[in-house]
Design a protein around this motif. Structure first.
Motif, PDB file in Angstrom:
ATOM      1  N   LEU A   5     -18.321 -29.188 -23.019  1.00  0.00           N
ATOM      2  CA  LEU A   5     -18.926 -27.861 -22.957  1.00  0.00           C
ATOM      3  C   LEU A   5     -20.279 -27.889 -22.276  1.00  0.00           C
ATOM      4  N   SER A   6     -20.764 -29.057 -21.938  1.00  0.00           N
ATOM      5  CA  SER A   6     -22.096 -29.163 -21.352  1.00  0.00           C
ATOM      6  C   SER A   6     -22.086 -28.747 -19.890  1.00  0.00           C
ATOM      7  N   VAL A   7     -23.285 -28.753 -19.337  1.00  0.00           N
ATOM      8  CA  VAL A   7     -23.458 -28.314 -17.953  1.00  0.00           C
ATOM      9  C   VAL A   7     -22.890 -29.325 -16.961  1.00  0.00           C
ATOM     10  N   ALA A   8     -22.691 -30.565 -17.371  1.00  0.00           N
ATOM     11  CA  ALA A   8     -22.139 -31.570 -16.455  1.00  0.00           C
ATOM     12  C   ALA A   8     -20.761 -31.147 -15.955  1.00  0.00           C
ATOM     13  N   THR A   9     -19.947 -30.609 -16.834  1.00  0.00           N
ATOM     14  CA  THR A   9     -18.630 -30.123 -16.429  1.00  0.00           C
ATOM     15  C   THR A   9     -18.765 -28.928 -15.498  1.00  0.00           C
ATOM     16  N   ASP A  10     -19.750 -28.066 -15.792  1.00  0.00           N
ATOM     17  CA  ASP A  10     -19.996 -26.916 -14.915  1.00  0.00           C
ATOM     18  C   ASP A  10     -20.331 -27.381 -13.498  1.00  0.00           C
ATOM     19  N   PHE A  11     -21.225 -28.363 -13.392  1.00  0.00           N
ATOM     20  CA  PHE A  11     -21.606 -28.883 -12.078  1.00  0.00           C
ATOM     21  C   PHE A  11     -20.405 -29.468 -11.351  1.00  0.00           C
ATOM     22  N   PHE A  12     -19.589 -30.203 -12.073  1.00  0.00           N
ATOM     23  CA  PHE A  12     -18.407 -30.810 -11.472  1.00  0.00           C
ATOM     24  C   PHE A  12     -17.481 -29.731 -10.917  1.00  0.00           C
ATOM     25  N   LEU A  13     -17.237 -28.689 -11.697  1.00  0.00           N
ATOM     26  CA  LEU A  13     -16.352 -27.618 -11.251  1.00  0.00           C
ATOM     27  C   LEU A  13     -16.957 -26.827 -10.090  1.00  0.00           C
ATOM     28  N   VAL A  14     -18.241 -26.453 -10.227  1.00  0.00           N
ATOM     29  CA  VAL A  14     -18.888 -25.641  -9.188  1.00  0.00           C
ATOM     30  C   VAL A  14     -18.998 -26.417  -7.882  1.00  0.00           C
ATOM     31  N   SER A  15     -19.472 -27.665  -7.947  1.00  0.00           N
ATOM     32  CA  SER A  15     -19.624 -28.434  -6.704  1.00  0.00           C
ATOM     33  C   SER A  15     -18.282 -28.788  -6.096  1.00  0.00           C
ATOM     34  N   GLY A  16     -17.290 -29.085  -6.918  1.00  0.00           N
ATOM     35  CA  GLY A  16     -15.972 -29.436  -6.404  1.00  0.00           C
ATOM     36  C   GLY A  16     -15.248 -28.272  -5.763  1.00  0.00           C
ATOM     37  N   ILE A  17     -15.468 -27.077  -6.286  1.00  0.00           N
ATOM     38  CA  ILE A  17     -14.738 -25.910  -5.775  1.00  0.00           C
ATOM     39  C   ILE A  17     -15.560 -25.124  -4.754  1.00  0.00           C
ATOM     40  N   LEU A  18     -16.865 -24.947  -5.015  1.00  0.00           N
ATOM     41  CA  LEU A  18     -17.688 -24.092  -4.148  1.00  0.00           C
ATOM     42  C   LEU A  18     -18.656 -24.852  -3.251  1.00  0.00           C
ATOM     43  N   GLY A  19     -18.896 -26.120  -3.531  1.00  0.00           N
ATOM     44  CA  GLY A  19     -19.781 -26.909  -2.684  1.00  0.00           C
ATOM     45  C   GLY A  19     -21.172 -27.104  -3.262  1.00  0.00           C
ATOM     46  N   GLY A  20     -21.975 -27.875  -2.520  1.00  0.00           N
ATOM     47  CA  GLY A  20     -23.289 -28.295  -2.979  1.00  0.00           C
ATOM     48  C   GLY A  20     -24.318 -27.195  -3.112  1.00  0.00           C
ATOM     49  N   ALA A  21     -24.295 -26.204  -2.215  1.00  0.00           N
ATOM     50  CA  ALA A  21     -25.288 -25.130  -2.288  1.00  0.00           C
ATOM     51  C   ALA A  21     -25.124 -24.330  -3.576  1.00  0.00           C
ATOM     52  N   ALA A  22     -23.892 -24.031  -3.933  1.00  0.00           N
ATOM     53  CA  ALA A  22     -23.635 -23.302  -5.178  1.00  0.00           C
ATOM     54  C   ALA A  22     -24.044 -24.139  -6.383  1.00  0.00           C
ATOM     55  N   ALA A  23     -23.785 -25.433  -6.328  1.00  0.00           N
ATOM     56  CA  ALA A  23     -24.196 -26.320  -7.422  1.00  0.00           C
ATOM     57  C   ALA A  23     -25.722 -26.360  -7.541  1.00  0.00           C
ATOM     58  N   GLY A  24     -26.427 -26.270  -6.413  1.00  0.00           N
ATOM     59  CA  GLY A  24     -27.888 -26.234  -6.437  1.00  0.00           C
ATOM     60  C   GLY A  24     -28.416 -24.989  -7.133  1.00  0.00           C
ATOM     61  N   PHE A  25     -27.851 -23.822  -6.808  1.00  0.00           N
ATOM     62  CA  PHE A  25     -28.253 -22.588  -7.480  1.00  0.00           C
ATOM     63  C   PHE A  25     -27.935 -22.650  -8.973  1.00  0.00           C
ATOM     64  N   TYR A  26     -26.763 -23.199  -9.282  1.00  0.00           N
ATOM     65  CA  TYR A  26     -26.375 -23.312 -10.686  1.00  0.00           C
ATOM     66  C   TYR A  26     -27.301 -24.281 -11.425  1.00  0.00           C
ATOM     67  N   GLY A  27     -27.679 -25.362 -10.759  1.00  0.00           N
ATOM     68  CA  GLY A  27     -28.598 -26.327 -11.358  1.00  0.00           C
ATOM     69  C   GLY A  27     -29.969 -25.734 -11.615  1.00  0.00           C
ATOM     70  N   LEU A  28     -30.474 -24.931 -10.684  1.00  0.00           N
ATOM     71  CA  LEU A  28     -31.764 -24.273 -10.883  1.00  0.00           C
ATOM     72  C   LEU A  28     -31.702 -23.325 -12.075  1.00  0.00           C
ATOM     73  N   ALA A  29     -30.650 -22.525 -12.133  1.00  0.00           N
ATOM     74  CA  ALA A  29     -30.501 -21.585 -13.250  1.00  0.00           C
ATOM     75  C   ALA A  29     -30.398 -22.329 -14.578  1.00  0.00           C
ATOM     76  N   ASN A  30     -29.657 -23.407 -14.595  1.00  0.00           N
ATOM     77  CA  ASN A  30     -29.513 -24.177 -15.822  1.00  0.00           C
ATOM     78  C   ASN A  30     -30.838 -24.805 -16.248  1.00  0.00           C
ATOM     79  N   ARG A  31     -31.602 -25.298 -15.294  1.00  0.00           N
ATOM     80  CA  ARG A  31     -32.889 -25.937 -15.617  1.00  0.00           C
ATOM     81  C   ARG A  31     -33.869 -24.923 -16.185  1.00  0.00           C
ATOM     82  N   ILE A  32     -33.889 -23.712 -15.640  1.00  0.00           N
ATOM     83  CA  ILE A  32     -34.762 -22.663 -16.176  1.00  0.00           C
ATOM     84  C   ILE A  32     -34.338 -22.311 -17.599  1.00  0.00           C
ATOM     85  N   ASN A  33     -33.045 -22.184 -17.828  1.00  0.00           N
ATOM     86  CA  ASN A  33     -32.524 -21.907 -19.166  1.00  0.00           C
ATOM     87  C   ASN A  33     -32.857 -23.049 -20.126  1.00  0.00           C
ATOM     88  N   ASP A  34     -32.729 -24.268 -19.665  1.00  0.00           N
ATOM     89  CA  ASP A  34     -33.023 -25.433 -20.492  1.00  0.00           C
ATOM     90  C   ASP A  34     -34.505 -25.488 -20.872  1.00  0.00           C
TER      91      ASP A  34
END
Length: 192
Positions: A5-34
Motif C-alpha cells: 500500500l506504500s508509495v513504492a508500488t505507486d511509483f512502480f505503476l506510474v513510472s512503468g505505465i506513464l513514464g518518468g515525468a509522471a513519476a516525478g510529479f507523483y514523487g513531488l506530491a508524495n514528498r509534500i504530503n509526507d
C-alpha cells in the motif's frame, strides 16, 4: 500489506505505465504530503504512544477501547486540520516552495491530503489489533493492496496519473475499515 500500500508500488505503476515525468510529479506530491504528515503528533509521538498505550490499557481489554477512542480523537483533530489546509493550499505551497512549473502536481497533493486522516488512524488500529492479539487480521487486510495493484494497472493508462492517489487512498480506507470491523467485533464478543 503496508509495503504494497506504500508509495513504492505507486511509483512502480506510474513510472512503468506513464513514464518518468509522471513519476516525478507523483514523487513531488508524495514528498509534500509526507512532510505535512511528519509534523503531526501521531507521527512524532508514535515511539512514545505505543508503549504508553500498552502500559496503560493493554492489560484490560475493556480499557483498551477507551484508550483507542482517545487516541483516535487526538490523532484526527490535528490531522483533519492539516489535511484541509494542505488540500486547499496545495498549489500555493508548490509554487511558493518549488516552482510554478510544478503546479500540475497540486491536484495530486490535494487528493493525498484528503486521505491523510485515513493514513493517520492506522497507528491506533494497529495498536488495538496487537492488543487483542489478532495480527492475523493483517493477512486478510492485505487483499486491499492486491486490489490496489490491479486497479492501478487497469485505470492508470485510461485516466492518467490523477487516478493513482485515489486508488491508494481508497485501498487504505478499505484496509482500515476491514481491520476496524473485525477488531470491534472481537472486542464485543471477547473472542480472542
Amino acid at each position: 500489506g503496508v509495503s504494497l500500500l506504500s508509495v513504492a508500488t505507486d511509483f512502480f505503476l506510474v513510472s512503468g505505465i506513464l513514464g518518468g515525468a509522471a513519476a516525478g510529479f507523483y514523487g513531488l506530491a508524495n514528498r509534500i504530503n509526507d512532510l505535512a504528515q511528519k509534523v503531526l503528533p501521531g507521527k512524532m509521538l508514535a515511539p512514545v504512544i505505543q508503549p504508553l498505550f500498552f502500559s496503560e490499557y493493554g492489560s484490560d481489554k475493556s480499557k483498551a477501547e477507551f484508550g483507542f477512542r482517545i487516541l483516535i480523537k487526538a490523532t484526527l483533530f490535528p490531522t483533519v486540520a492539516v489535511a484541509v489546509w494542505l488540500a486547499v493550499m496545495s498549489k500555493e505551497v508548490i509554487v511558493y516552495l518549488f516552482d510554478p512549473q510544478y503546479a500540475q502536481a497540486a491536484m495530486l497533493v490535494s487528493v493525498m491530503a484528503i486521505f491523510m486522516p485515513a493514513a493517520a488512524v492506522r497507528l491506533p488500529l494497529g495498536l488495538m489489533m496487537q492488543n487483542h492479539e489478532r495480527v492475523d487480521l493483517l493477512i486478510w487486510a492485505k487483499s486491499a493492496a492486491i486490489l490496489k495493484i490491479i486497479a492501478g494497472v487497469i485505470l492508470i493508462k485510461r485516466y492518467g496519473i490523477e487516478v493513482m492517489p485515489w486508488i491508494t487512498g481508497l485501498a487504505v480506507v478499505l484496509q482500515n475499515n476491514f481491520v476496524y470491523f473485525f477488531v470491534k467485533r472481537i472486542a464485543k464478543t471477547g473472542d480472542l
